[in-house]
Design an enzyme around this catalytic site. Structure first.
Site, PDB file in Angstrom:
ATOM      1  N   ARG A  82       0.840  -1.204  -0.133  1.00 23.44           N
ATOM      2  CA  ARG A  82      -0.031   0.037  -0.103  1.00 23.44           C
ATOM      3  C   ARG A  82       0.861   1.190  -0.072  1.00 23.44           C
ATOM      4  O   ARG A  82       2.026   1.242   0.548  1.00 23.44           O
ATOM      5  CB  ARG A  82      -0.976   0.051   1.337  1.00 23.44           C
ATOM      6  CG  ARG A  82      -2.122  -1.054   1.279  1.00 23.44           C
ATOM      7  CD  ARG A  82      -2.684  -1.161   2.516  1.00 23.44           C
ATOM      8  NE  ARG A  82      -1.839  -1.504   3.695  1.00 23.44           N
ATOM      9  CZ  ARG A  82      -1.478  -0.656   4.553  1.00 23.44           C
ATOM     10  NH1 ARG A  82      -1.835   0.515   4.659  1.00 23.44           N
ATOM     11  NH2 ARG A  82      -0.573  -1.247   5.705  1.00 23.44           N
ATOM     12  N   LEU A  95      -3.759  -0.133  -5.901  1.00 24.33           N
ATOM     13  CA  LEU A  95      -4.369  -0.905  -6.867  1.00 24.33           C
ATOM     14  C   LEU A  95      -6.007  -0.564  -7.023  1.00 24.33           C
ATOM     15  O   LEU A  95      -6.607  -1.271  -7.751  1.00 24.33           O
ATOM     16  CB  LEU A  95      -4.298  -2.393  -6.477  1.00 24.33           C
ATOM     17  CG  LEU A  95      -2.765  -2.700  -6.586  1.00 24.33           C
ATOM     18  CD1 LEU A  95      -2.246  -4.211  -6.067  1.00 24.33           C
ATOM     19  CD2 LEU A  95      -2.130  -2.296  -7.970  1.00 24.33           C
ATOM     20  N   GLY A 126     -10.137 -17.470   7.695  1.00 25.12           N
ATOM     21  CA  GLY A 126      -9.666 -18.424   8.377  1.00 25.12           C
ATOM     22  C   GLY A 126      -8.455 -18.223   8.860  1.00 25.12           C
ATOM     23  O   GLY A 126      -7.756 -17.258   8.336  1.00 25.12           O
ATOM     24  N   HIS A 127      -7.726 -19.169   9.787  1.00 32.78           N
ATOM     25  CA  HIS A 127      -6.186 -18.979  10.075  1.00 32.78           C
ATOM     26  C   HIS A 127      -5.588 -20.192  10.029  1.00 32.78           C
ATOM     27  O   HIS A 127      -6.327 -21.280   9.808  1.00 32.78           O
ATOM     28  CB  HIS A 127      -6.051 -18.274  11.397  1.00 32.78           C
ATOM     29  CG  HIS A 127      -6.253 -16.606  11.156  1.00 32.78           C
ATOM     30  ND1 HIS A 127      -5.379 -15.926  10.694  1.00 32.78           N
ATOM     31  CD2 HIS A 127      -7.238 -15.881  11.993  1.00 32.78           C
ATOM     32  CE1 HIS A 127      -5.525 -14.703  10.793  1.00 32.78           C
ATOM     33  NE2 HIS A 127      -6.892 -14.590  11.493  1.00 32.78           N
ATOM     34  N   ASP A 128      -4.374 -20.312  10.278  1.00 34.09           N
ATOM     35  CA  ASP A 128      -3.677 -21.568  10.199  1.00 34.09           C
ATOM     36  C   ASP A 128      -4.378 -22.852  11.127  1.00 34.09           C
ATOM     37  O   ASP A 128      -4.697 -23.678  10.660  1.00 34.09           O
ATOM     38  CB  ASP A 128      -2.180 -21.269  10.703  1.00 34.09           C
ATOM     39  CG  ASP A 128      -1.255 -22.548  10.766  1.00 34.09           C
ATOM     40  OD1 ASP A 128      -0.374 -22.688   9.954  1.00 34.09           O
ATOM     41  OD2 ASP A 128      -1.608 -23.464  11.927  1.00 34.09           O
ATOM     42  N   TYR A 157      -7.024 -24.223   8.893  1.00 35.11           N
ATOM     43  CA  TYR A 157      -6.827 -24.773   8.082  1.00 35.11           C
ATOM     44  C   TYR A 157      -6.224 -26.505   8.350  1.00 35.11           C
ATOM     45  O   TYR A 157      -6.468 -27.499   7.766  1.00 35.11           O
ATOM     46  CB  TYR A 157      -5.764 -24.460   7.168  1.00 35.11           C
ATOM     47  CG  TYR A 157      -6.040 -23.061   6.683  1.00 35.11           C
ATOM     48  CD1 TYR A 157      -7.416 -22.590   6.373  1.00 35.11           C
ATOM     49  CD2 TYR A 157      -5.199 -21.811   6.661  1.00 35.11           C
ATOM     50  CE1 TYR A 157      -7.778 -21.245   6.112  1.00 35.11           C
ATOM     51  CE2 TYR A 157      -5.499 -20.523   6.487  1.00 35.11           C
ATOM     52  CZ  TYR A 157      -6.782 -20.274   6.329  1.00 35.11           C
ATOM     53  OH  TYR A 157      -7.150 -18.795   5.899  1.00 35.11           O
ATOM     54  N   ASP A 194       0.128 -22.355   7.344  1.00 41.14           N
ATOM     55  CA  ASP A 194       0.976 -20.875   6.995  1.00 41.14           C
ATOM     56  C   ASP A 194       2.062 -21.091   6.124  1.00 41.14           C
ATOM     57  O   ASP A 194       2.203 -20.730   5.052  1.00 41.14           O
ATOM     58  CB  ASP A 194       1.057 -19.876   7.954  1.00 41.14           C
ATOM     59  CG  ASP A 194      -0.382 -19.277   8.352  1.00 41.14           C
ATOM     60  OD1 ASP A 194      -1.265 -19.522   7.869  1.00 41.14           O
ATOM     61  OD2 ASP A 194      -0.240 -18.298   9.310  1.00 41.14           O
TER      62      ASP A 194
END
Length: 373
Positions: free
Chosen positions: A42, A66, A130-132, A135, A161
């Site tokens: 950014r 973007l 979601g996070h590690d 998953y 991750d």
């Protein structure tokens, strides 16, 4: 112009769209072996101060808006001169921005477009957060981690991750680059952490189905067996024991002077054997045990802190850790013998984008508009 990088990926140009750790980790793995990685962040996140994050080493960075048409147009110009794009948005975001695979392949058909998400590009969970931990839970991996009788225990965010995500994406990029040598065309990579975590546990999936592997914490390699566990020492530190094979076990118990031990081949005796080992290890400090086992084949090692590890004689001898900008980094791995060491300097802002297709006049215009930094 930027300095030419060295290594097997020298000449490969990567645009890494800024995101959470697994994306930068994939970019780091490529940069570590010679790829020229330009991080697209950014506008407000970029300054002239070097980025000291370990995973940004060896890269350069710019800020680009973007969400502005001018920023998208500038990004597409960079894509014309790129080999790889690393994109870590939720499914559909890149398409809405106008920088999805079809948009970019229309400009550069040789482009390898690497997409990394937790759930993948399709499936009922694809659009959700979601996070590690999520998953590895859905992949079945988390159910296997922890001690017997305890709840599933996530091992930090390494399996989903980094190993199942970032490393798998870097591997996918290499596969696609290799294929491009034959076809002349790029490919889209759908790297999902839930998939990658499952692949990492391939051996254990087979083990569970065959009956070889039991519930968590009851097996040879998951703290079930006393010959593969950690033990507290007299000074509150720990030693790691991995004396699986008979000859290594014999070396350990001989050096420790242990006799009349419970039978390690009898699982019913494992609690008694563990208690005996725990009692013995508490009799000496970690340094004393380390000295006793030094140079042996007992497969017993000190559990070092992350501050201690860079100073261990073996790591020092191999140069396993390096200092970059005053920060200790693990050295690039794997090692490719004969390849010169990489420049691992912290990421710096790239001011001259002419090598990426944006001349100084156009860059200055974008900067004045607040689109480029």
């Amino acid at each position: 112009m930027t300095e030419v990088r060295r290594g097997p990926l020298s000449g490969v140009r990567v645009l890494e769209l800024a995101g959470l750790a697994p994306g930068p980790f994939a970019g780091m793995m490529l940069a570590d072996h010679g790829a020229e990685v330009l991080r697209i962040d950014r506008v407000k996140a970029v300054s002239d101060r070097p980025r000291t994050d370990v995973m940004d080493r060896g890269k350069q960075t710019i800020g680009l808006d973007l969400k502005a048409p001018e920023g998208v147009a500038a990004f597409k110009e960079l894509v014309r001169h790129a080999d790889v794009v690393i994109e870590v948005f939720r499914p559909g975001v890149a398409e809405r921005l106008g920088i999805g695979p079809e948009d970019l392949h229309a400009i550069n058909e040789r482009l390898v477009y690497g997409r990394m998400t937790g759930w993948g590009q399709d499936g009922p969970l694809a659009p959700t957060a979601g996070h590690d931990i999520d998953y590895i839970a859905v992949s079945g991996v988390l159910s296997m981690l922890g001690r017997e009788g305890g709840k599933p225990t996530p091992p930090i965010n390494i399996l989903g991750d980094f190993a199942g995500g970032g490393l798998m994406l870097a591997y996918g990029v290499l596969l696609a680059l290799f294929e491009r040598e034959r076809t002349g065309l790029g490919r889209v990579i759908d790297a999902a952490m839930v998939d990658g975590a499952a692949v990492l546990f391939s051996m254990f999936y087979q083990g569970v189905q065959s009956g070889f592997w039991g519930p968590r914490g009851t097996n040879l390699l998951d703290t079930g067996a006393p010959q593969y566990d950690t033990y507290e020492t007299a000074d509150g530190e720990h030693m790691a024991v991995g004396s699986l094979e008979p000859q290594f076990w014999e070396a350990m118990v001989t050096l420790m002077g242990l006799t009349d031990l419970p039978d390690r081949n009898d699982r019913a005796q494992w609690p008694a054997l563990r208690a005996r080992l725990a009692e013995e290890f508490r009799k000496k400090t970690r340094a004393e045990w380390e000295a006793l086992f030094d140079g042996s084949d007992a497969c017993v090692s000190p559990v070092l802190s992350m501050a201690e590890a860079p100073e261990h004689p073996h790591n020092v001898a191999r140069g396993s850790f390096v200092k970059v900008g005053g920060v200790t980094h693990p050295a690039p791995a794997p090692r490719l013998l004969g390849v010169p060491a990489q420049d691992l300097s912290p990421a710096t802002r790239l001011a001259d984008l002419s090598g990426w297709g944006l001349n100084q006049e156009e860059a200055d215009k974008l900067r004045s508009q607040g689109v480029l930094a």
